[in-house]
Motif scaffolding. Structure first.
Motif, PDB file in Angstrom:
ATOM      1  N   LYS A   1      -7.695   1.665   1.414  1.00 38.92           N
ATOM      2  CA  LYS A   1      -6.978   0.494   1.943  1.00 38.92           C
ATOM      3  C   LYS A   1      -8.006   0.020   2.880  1.00 38.92           C
ATOM      4  N   ASN A   2      -8.946   0.326   3.778  1.00 42.46           N
ATOM      5  CA  ASN A   2      -9.724  -0.265   4.678  1.00 42.46           C
ATOM      6  C   ASN A   2     -11.065  -0.281   4.311  1.00 42.46           C
ATOM      7  N   ARG A   3     -11.276  -0.271   2.997  1.00 36.60           N
ATOM      8  CA  ARG A   3     -12.813  -0.580   2.236  1.00 36.60           C
ATOM      9  C   ARG A   3     -12.935  -1.911   2.302  1.00 36.60           C
ATOM     10  N   LYS A   4     -14.102  -2.341   2.981  1.00 34.06           N
ATOM     11  CA  LYS A   4     -14.535  -3.895   3.205  1.00 34.06           C
ATOM     12  C   LYS A   4     -15.135  -4.326   1.909  1.00 34.06           C
TER      13      LYS A   4
ATOM     14  N   ASP B   1      -4.868   5.889  -0.112  1.00 34.69           N
ATOM     15  CA  ASP B   1      -4.988   5.464   1.271  1.00 34.69           C
ATOM     16  C   ASP B   1      -6.650   5.378   1.822  1.00 34.69           C
ATOM     17  N   LYS B   2      -7.425   6.054   0.970  1.00 38.68           N
ATOM     18  CA  LYS B   2      -8.915   6.038   1.377  1.00 38.68           C
ATOM     19  C   LYS B   2      -9.311   4.776   0.895  1.00 38.68           C
TER      20      LYS B   2
ATOM     21  N   TRP C   1       0.920  -1.220  -0.158  1.00 40.36           N
ATOM     22  CA  TRP C   1       0.046   0.155  -0.105  1.00 40.36           C
ATOM     23  C   TRP C   1       0.797   1.290  -0.164  1.00 40.36           C
ATOM     24  N   GLN C   2       1.947   1.155   0.881  1.00 38.93           N
ATOM     25  CA  GLN C   2       2.502   2.481   0.923  1.00 38.93           C
ATOM     26  C   GLN C   2       3.221   2.941  -0.428  1.00 38.93           C
TER      27      GLN C   2
ATOM     28  N   HIS D   1      -4.266  -6.816   0.644  1.00 39.76           N
ATOM     29  CA  HIS D   1      -5.136  -8.260   0.715  1.00 39.76           C
ATOM     30  C   HIS D   1      -5.993  -8.221  -0.576  1.00 39.76           C
TER      31      HIS D   1
ATOM     32  N   ASP E   1       1.422  -6.100   1.886  1.00 37.88           N
ATOM     33  CA  ASP E   1       0.198  -5.881   2.923  1.00 37.88           C
ATOM     34  C   ASP E   1      -0.878  -5.574   2.210  1.00 37.88           C
TER      35      ASP E   1
END
Length: 434
Positions: A85-88, A82-83, A75-76, A105, A103
């Motif tokens: 990155k954590n979207r399910k 970044d917006k 990701w980095q 997934h 990292d």
């Protein structure tokens, strides 16, 4: 909305893979990071309008439902993503030839140790019998040549060469490729090359000849990777690391090249926040993390720690290997594994390896009568194997890529041992006997 993107400081393999991705995902838009390799910037200055490409700040992140990442798995290294990155609810596809254990997934991936990511894209384009224009073929050939050192890096595979041939068959222009792969040297680049040659620090590390230099810069100089490539060829060393210390922004840019498997510069650069592959790598390190001379010593220390990669698969494999005929019952195989306290058994007949059965496979035995079924009904038939002289890192890559815990070791068509997860863990945690 579907988007395809790649790593910051985009090289031609990243650019070409994004462009190829827009063919494989016809509804997707290519997103090219703001920071790109100088050669890529030159190319885009005249060719950008020929492709459906946008910059990261133009992405409407809330509308994105599919993210395709190419040529990186971290990701980095992505620009302004970044917006997401954590979207399910986000579906992620990954195409990459680096085996760095990143990292990101994903829901689907094609990640293999091969010379260039664009080679993986060519494989799929050929499979779908898709037509390539001469322009697209040329960009993809540049990416392939750049990441394989014109098919000379040790990470290059036969498939990379076949992919290059396919692109040439589709009209790739070698004159254009040569222009962007071998830009003319400017006076400043010549001065740096002469300085490198004058101040060469050549050492013997990990049974290899290695040059490590620190060059201090007061302004920006383009095409430094080409200078480093030329430098390694001129001084004839196995690997070279050049630390370009920029006094203006107080950071060092490390460019590394290697011509031997013993020194994987991509893995070494990963230790300093960068990445790459076995033949080429880079990293950017702030002075506050390592001053240039301290960074030089840290790289030397990292190379010396890699000495144990001289160990081969043959040194850590288990042998002899337990094998059973394909008609052996599951009950008999289970008893053999319990008696020998092993977790996997190879299935072979007349010396021909046909499959493998592991403890996990017994969970599929749900009825009493299935215990009397032949092992060939439950065994895995698509078996990944490895040569005895391969490094342990290769065995680990095979296990991660294929999600398996046992890799047979084959020499001249004959199974001579097996490498297990336990063997790999024992090796990496320094539990090998002296």
């Amino acid at each position: 909305m579907q988007i395809i993107t790649t790593h910051k400081n985009t090289d031609f393999d990243g650019l070409a893979s994004v462009i190829a991705g827009t063919l494989l995902y016809p509804n997707a838009i290519g997103v090219i990071p703001k920071m790109v390799n100088p050669n890529v910037a030159r190319f885009l200055s005249t060719h950008k309008t020929a492709f459906d490409l946008i910059l990261p700040h133009e992405v409407e992140h809330d509308l994105v439902d599919t993210l395709v990442v190419v040529d990186t798995d971290r990701w980095q290294r992505l620009d302004r993503m970044d917006k997401l990155k954590n979207r399910k609810d986000l579906e992620v596809h990954l195409w990459d030839h680096h085996m760095n254990g990143g990292d990101i997934h994903y829901h689907w991936s094609r990640q293999e140790a091969i010379g260039a990511t664009v080679t993986l894209m060519v494989r799929e384009l050929k499979k779908r019998v898709m037509t390539l224009s001469p322009l697209v073929s040329t960009v993809m050939l540049i990416g392939l040549y750049e990441d394989t050192g014109h098919l000379t890096y040790t990470s290059t595979t036969a498939e990379d060469a076949h992919a290059a041939a396919y692109l040439l068959e589709n009209g790739a222009d070698l004159h254009v490729a040569g222009f962007f792969l071998n830009p003319p040297y400017e006076e400043k680049q010549k001065e740096i090359l002469f300085e490198l040659m004058k101040e060469t620090d050549k050492r013997r590390l990990n049974d290899s000849s290695v040059a490590i230099n620190v060059v201090r810069l007061n302004d920006k100089v383009v095409a430094l990777a080409n200078v480093v490539n030329m430098y390694r060829k001129i001084i004839n060393v196995d690997a070279v690391f050049v630390i370009f210390a920029n006094e203006t922004d107080t950071s060092s840019s490390v460019i590394a090249r290697s011509g031997v498997d013993r020194i994987d510069v991509g893995q070494i650069m990963k230790s300093f926040g960068g990445g790459g592959h076995s033949g080429a790598g880079s990293a950017t390190v702030k002075f506050k993390e390592y001053a240039p001379e301290a960074l030089k010593q840290a790289i030397i220390d990292r190379i010396e720690r890699g000495r144990k990669e001289a160990v081969k698969v043959a040194d850590i494999m288990s042998f002899p290997v337990t094998t059973v005929p394909p008609d052996t019952t599951m009950r008999e195989v289970h008893a053999i594994m319990a008696e020998q306290k092993i977790r996997g058994v190879l299935v072979a007949e007349n010396g021909d390896l046909q499959g493998i059965i592991v403890l996990w496979d017994f969970k599929r035995v749900r009825q009493e009568r299935q215990w009397d079924s032949p092992v060939k009904a439950f065994m895995a038939r698509d078996i990944a194997t490895i040569a005895p002289d391969a490094p342990p890192t290769r065995a680990a890559q095979i296990m991660v890529t294929n999600n398996i815990g046992h890799v047979p070791v084959v020499l001249d068509g004959e199974v001579i041992g097996i490498v297990t997860r336990t063997d790999i863990l024992t090796y990496y945690y320094d539990l090998l006997p002296d």
